[in-house]
Structures are given as structure tokens and as C-alpha cells.
Write a protein that holds these residues in place. Structure first.
Motif, PDB file in Angstrom:
ATOM      1  N   ALA A   1       0.813  -1.219   0.000  1.00 12.91           N
ATOM      2  CA  ALA A   1       0.000   0.000   0.000  1.00 12.91           C
ATOM      3  C   ALA A   1       0.846   1.269   0.000  1.00 12.91           C
ATOM      4  CB  ALA A   1      -0.946   0.004   1.208  1.00 12.91           C
ATOM      5  N   ILE A   2       2.174   1.096  -0.098  1.00 17.07           N
ATOM      6  CA  ILE A   2       3.052   2.262  -0.193  1.00 17.07           C
ATOM      7  C   ILE A   2       3.994   2.102  -1.374  1.00 17.07           C
ATOM      8  CG2 ILE A   2       2.985   2.882   2.257  1.00 17.07           C
ATOM      9  CD1 ILE A   2       5.674   1.470   2.625  1.00 17.07           C
ATOM     10  N   LEU A   3       4.461   3.231  -1.874  1.00 17.49           N
ATOM     11  CA  LEU A   3       5.529   3.266  -2.869  1.00 17.49           C
ATOM     12  C   LEU A   3       6.755   3.828  -2.175  1.00 17.49           C
ATOM     13  CD1 LEU A   3       3.744   4.793  -6.006  1.00 17.49           C
ATOM     14  CD2 LEU A   3       4.321   2.402  -5.610  1.00 17.49           C
ATOM     15  N   VAL A   4       7.864   3.109  -2.250  1.00 19.54           N
ATOM     16  CA  VAL A   4       9.096   3.543  -1.613  1.00 19.54           C
ATOM     17  C   VAL A   4      10.154   3.772  -2.683  1.00 19.54           C
ATOM     18  CG1 VAL A   4      10.910   2.955   0.045  1.00 19.54           C
ATOM     19  CG2 VAL A   4       8.548   2.247   0.478  1.00 19.54           C
ATOM     20  N   ASN A   5      10.757   4.970  -2.662  1.00 22.87           N
ATOM     21  CA  ASN A   5      11.862   5.297  -3.551  1.00 22.87           C
ATOM     22  C   ASN A   5      13.069   5.675  -2.721  1.00 22.87           C
ATOM     23  OD1 ASN A   5      10.923   5.396  -6.488  1.00 22.87           O
ATOM     24  ND2 ASN A   5       9.294   6.503  -5.427  1.00 22.87           N
ATOM     25  N   ILE A   6      14.230   5.141  -3.088  1.00 23.64           N
ATOM     26  CA  ILE A   6      15.496   5.564  -2.480  1.00 23.64           C
ATOM     27  C   ILE A   6      16.329   6.177  -3.588  1.00 23.64           C
ATOM     28  CG2 ILE A   6      17.582   4.858  -1.256  1.00 23.64           C
ATOM     29  CD1 ILE A   6      16.000   2.607   0.030  1.00 23.64           C
ATOM     30  N   ASN A   7      16.630   7.474  -3.431  1.00 20.47           N
ATOM     31  CA  ASN A   7      17.367   8.232  -4.447  1.00 20.47           C
ATOM     32  C   ASN A   7      16.692   8.135  -5.813  1.00 20.47           C
ATOM     33  OD1 ASN A   7      19.326   8.905  -2.487  1.00 20.47           O
ATOM     34  ND2 ASN A   7      20.383   6.985  -2.874  1.00 20.47           N
ATOM     35  N   GLY A   8      15.345   8.135  -5.791  1.00 20.18           N
ATOM     36  CA  GLY A   8      14.582   8.112  -7.030  1.00 20.18           C
ATOM     37  C   GLY A   8      14.387   6.739  -7.632  1.00 20.18           C
ATOM     38  N   VAL A   9      14.915   5.700  -6.982  1.00 20.14           N
ATOM     39  CA  VAL A   9      14.789   4.342  -7.508  1.00 20.14           C
ATOM     40  C   VAL A   9      13.719   3.598  -6.715  1.00 20.14           C
ATOM     41  CG1 VAL A   9      15.986   2.157  -7.931  1.00 20.14           C
ATOM     42  CG2 VAL A   9      17.218   4.328  -8.178  1.00 20.14           C
ATOM     43  N   GLY A  10      12.723   3.077  -7.436  1.00 19.78           N
ATOM     44  CA  GLY A  10      11.641   2.352  -6.789  1.00 19.78           C
ATOM     45  C   GLY A  10      12.136   1.077  -6.114  1.00 19.78           C
ATOM     46  N   GLN A  11      11.602   0.800  -4.930  1.00 23.90           N
ATOM     47  CA  GLN A  11      11.992  -0.368  -4.149  1.00 23.90           C
ATOM     48  C   GLN A  11      10.897  -1.428  -4.216  1.00 23.90           C
ATOM     49  OE1 GLN A  11      15.243  -0.256  -2.618  1.00 23.90           O
ATOM     50  NE2 GLN A  11      15.168   1.466  -4.044  1.00 23.90           N
ATOM     51  N   LEU A  12      11.290  -2.684  -4.277  1.00 23.01           N
ATOM     52  CA  LEU A  12      10.348  -3.786  -4.431  1.00 23.01           C
ATOM     53  C   LEU A  12       9.776  -4.204  -3.082  1.00 23.01           C
ATOM     54  CD1 LEU A  12       9.286  -5.601  -6.738  1.00 23.01           C
ATOM     55  CD2 LEU A  12      11.114  -7.207  -6.159  1.00 23.01           C
ATOM     56  N   PRO A  13       8.434  -4.163  -2.937  1.00 32.05           N
ATOM     57  CA  PRO A  13       7.827  -4.564  -1.666  1.00 32.05           C
ATOM     58  C   PRO A  13       8.157  -6.013  -1.318  1.00 32.05           C
ATOM     59  CG  PRO A  13       6.176  -3.589  -3.136  1.00 32.05           C
ATOM     60  CD  PRO A  13       7.431  -3.761  -3.928  1.00 32.05           C
ATOM     61  N   GLY A  14       8.431  -6.258  -0.036  1.00 32.33           N
ATOM     62  CA  GLY A  14       8.706  -7.605   0.425  1.00 32.33           C
ATOM     63  C   GLY A  14      10.122  -8.062   0.149  1.00 32.33           C
ATOM     64  N   ASN A  15      10.809  -7.364  -0.756  1.00 33.87           N
ATOM     65  CA  ASN A  15      12.179  -7.708  -1.114  1.00 33.87           C
ATOM     66  C   ASN A  15      13.131  -6.649  -0.574  1.00 33.87           C
ATOM     67  OD1 ASN A  15      14.488  -8.702  -2.280  1.00 33.87           O
ATOM     68  ND2 ASN A  15      13.847  -8.393  -4.377  1.00 33.87           N
ATOM     69  N   SER A  16      12.942  -5.411  -0.978  1.00 36.09           N
ATOM     70  CA  SER A  16      13.779  -4.303  -0.511  1.00 36.09           C
ATOM     71  C   SER A  16      13.343  -3.786   0.853  1.00 36.09           C
ATOM     72  CB  SER A  16      13.732  -3.147  -1.513  1.00 36.09           C
ATOM     73  OG  SER A  16      14.186  -3.577  -2.768  1.00 36.09           O
ATOM     74  N   TYR A  17      12.062  -3.973   1.169  1.00 38.28           N
ATOM     75  CA  TYR A  17      11.534  -3.522   2.457  1.00 38.28           C
ATOM     76  C   TYR A  17      10.318  -4.345   2.845  1.00 38.28           C
ATOM     77  CZ  TYR A  17       7.782  -1.243  -0.127  1.00 38.28           C
ATOM     78  OH  TYR A  17       6.711  -1.008  -0.937  1.00 38.28           O
ATOM     79  N   THR A  18      10.044  -4.364   4.151  1.00 34.96           N
ATOM     80  CA  THR A  18       8.810  -4.949   4.664  1.00 34.96           C
ATOM     81  C   THR A  18       8.198  -3.956   5.639  1.00 34.96           C
ATOM     82  OG1 THR A  18      10.032  -6.085   6.417  1.00 34.96           O
ATOM     83  CG2 THR A  18       9.549  -7.359   4.425  1.00 34.96           C
ATOM     84  N   VAL A  19       6.883  -4.070   5.812  1.00 36.25           N
ATOM     85  CA  VAL A  19       6.157  -3.176   6.698  1.00 36.25           C
ATOM     86  C   VAL A  19       5.393  -3.998   7.716  1.00 36.25           C
ATOM     87  CG1 VAL A  19       4.302  -1.465   6.844  1.00 36.25           C
ATOM     88  CG2 VAL A  19       5.933  -1.363   4.957  1.00 36.25           C
ATOM     89  N   SER A  20       5.452  -3.564   8.970  1.00 32.88           N
ATOM     90  CA  SER A  20       4.650  -4.159  10.030  1.00 32.88           C
ATOM     91  C   SER A  20       4.050  -3.015  10.836  1.00 32.88           C
ATOM     92  CB  SER A  20       5.517  -5.046  10.927  1.00 32.88           C
ATOM     93  OG  SER A  20       4.739  -5.557  11.989  1.00 32.88           O
ATOM     94  N   GLY A  21       2.733  -2.837  10.715  1.00 37.91           N
ATOM     95  CA  GLY A  21       2.084  -1.714  11.406  1.00 37.91           C
ATOM     96  C   GLY A  21       2.590  -0.402  10.856  1.00 37.91           C
ATOM     97  N   ASN A  22       3.238   0.419  11.719  1.00 36.04           N
ATOM     98  CA  ASN A  22       3.772   1.702  11.257  1.00 36.04           C
ATOM     99  C   ASN A  22       5.298   1.678  11.233  1.00 36.04           C
ATOM    100  OD1 ASN A  22       4.222   1.782  14.034  1.00 36.04           O
ATOM    101  ND2 ASN A  22       3.914   3.993  14.151  1.00 36.04           N
ATOM    102  N   SER A  23       5.880   0.470  11.116  1.00 37.02           N
ATOM    103  CA  SER A  23       7.340   0.350  11.012  1.00 37.02           C
ATOM    104  C   SER A  23       7.718  -0.206   9.649  1.00 37.02           C
ATOM    105  CB  SER A  23       7.885  -0.586  12.096  1.00 37.02           C
ATOM    106  OG  SER A  23       7.713  -0.022  13.372  1.00 37.02           O
ATOM    107  N   ILE A  24       8.730   0.431   9.037  1.00 37.05           N
ATOM    108  CA  ILE A  24       9.270  -0.079   7.778  1.00 37.05           C
ATOM    109  C   ILE A  24      10.682  -0.578   8.063  1.00 37.05           C
ATOM    110  CG2 ILE A  24      10.052   2.242   7.059  1.00 37.05           C
ATOM    111  CD1 ILE A  24       9.486   1.283   4.131  1.00 37.05           C
ATOM    112  N   THR A  25      10.985  -1.767   7.541  1.00 33.75           N
ATOM    113  CA  THR A  25      12.317  -2.345   7.720  1.00 33.75           C
ATOM    114  C   THR A  25      12.923  -2.589   6.350  1.00 33.75           C
ATOM    115  OG1 THR A  25      11.652  -3.410   9.780  1.00 33.75           O
ATOM    116  CG2 THR A  25      13.646  -4.245   8.718  1.00 33.75           C
ATOM    117  N   PHE A  26      14.098  -2.007   6.131  1.00 32.91           N
ATOM    118  CA  PHE A  26      14.785  -2.149   4.855  1.00 32.91           C
ATOM    119  C   PHE A  26      15.697  -3.370   4.880  1.00 32.91           C
ATOM    120  CE2 PHE A  26      13.704   2.343   5.152  1.00 32.91           C
ATOM    121  CZ  PHE A  26      13.099   2.544   3.916  1.00 32.91           C
ATOM    122  N   ALA A  27      15.907  -3.993   3.726  1.00 30.92           N
ATOM    123  CA  ALA A  27      16.761  -5.175   3.620  1.00 30.92           C
ATOM    124  C   ALA A  27      18.224  -4.821   3.869  1.00 30.92           C
ATOM    125  CB  ALA A  27      16.593  -5.819   2.249  1.00 30.92           C
TER     126      ALA A  27
END
Length: 94
Positions: free
Chosen positions: A35-61
């Protein structure tokens, strides 16, 4: 500019400033990976691979560097499985 047709979804934008040592950061609202779009330095990140979300916390790989510009856009969030609200709605569940 230009606006797309259909749906009343308010997109909320959040910037995360990495500290160079943590992989987990607090989001402005609870959401899900997809339900979110994440970009790092303009590069789109793949959900579940580059990051995961639990509640209001995002964890990057990988630990984001202090120079990284992280942009999170909340497309919508689900308060339960049967209802999806846009960011301007507030639902209190007792």
C-alpha cells in the motif's frame, strides 16, 4: 500535472532521514508493504524484497546510508480486511 480518473485517494508523502545504522524506521501511519511506494534516491523499491512493513514500522533489507533520500508515498491503508480508507478518513475501532 494532470490528474487520473476514478477513485478518491489522497496520497500522503513522507521523507525518511536515515541515520546510517538502523534498518527500521517509523512511518506516519500504519500500512502494508503493497500500500506504499518507496523510492530511495529516485529508484523504486520492491515490496517484500527491498523492504517490509509491520504496522507503522518499515524495515529495509539493507541499512540506508545517511546520504540516501528515502521517499514514501502512502496510496491507501486498510483498517481491516473489509474496508479500505484513504488518508483523509479516520476510523476508530473500539
Amino acid at each position: 500535472g494532470g490528474t487520473g480518473g476514478g477513485g478518491n485517494v489522497t496520497i500522503v508523502d513522507q521523507q525518511i532521514t536515515p541515520d546510517g545504522s538502523n534498518v527500521t524506521y517509523t512511518l506516519d501511519q500504519s500500512t502494508t508493504d503493497s500500500a506504499i511506494l518507496v523510492n530511495i534516491n529516485g529508484v523504486g523499491q520492491l515490496p517484500g524484497n527491498s523492504y517490509t512493513v509491520s504496522g507503522n514500522s518499515i524495515t529495509f533489507a539493507q541499512i540506508p546510508e545517511t546520504t540516501d533520500i528515502i521517499d514514501v508515498r502512502f496510496l491507501a491503508y486498510a483498517t481491516n480486511q473489509n474496508q479500505i480508507l484513504n488518508s483523509s478518513s479516520v476510523e476508530h475501532i473500539s
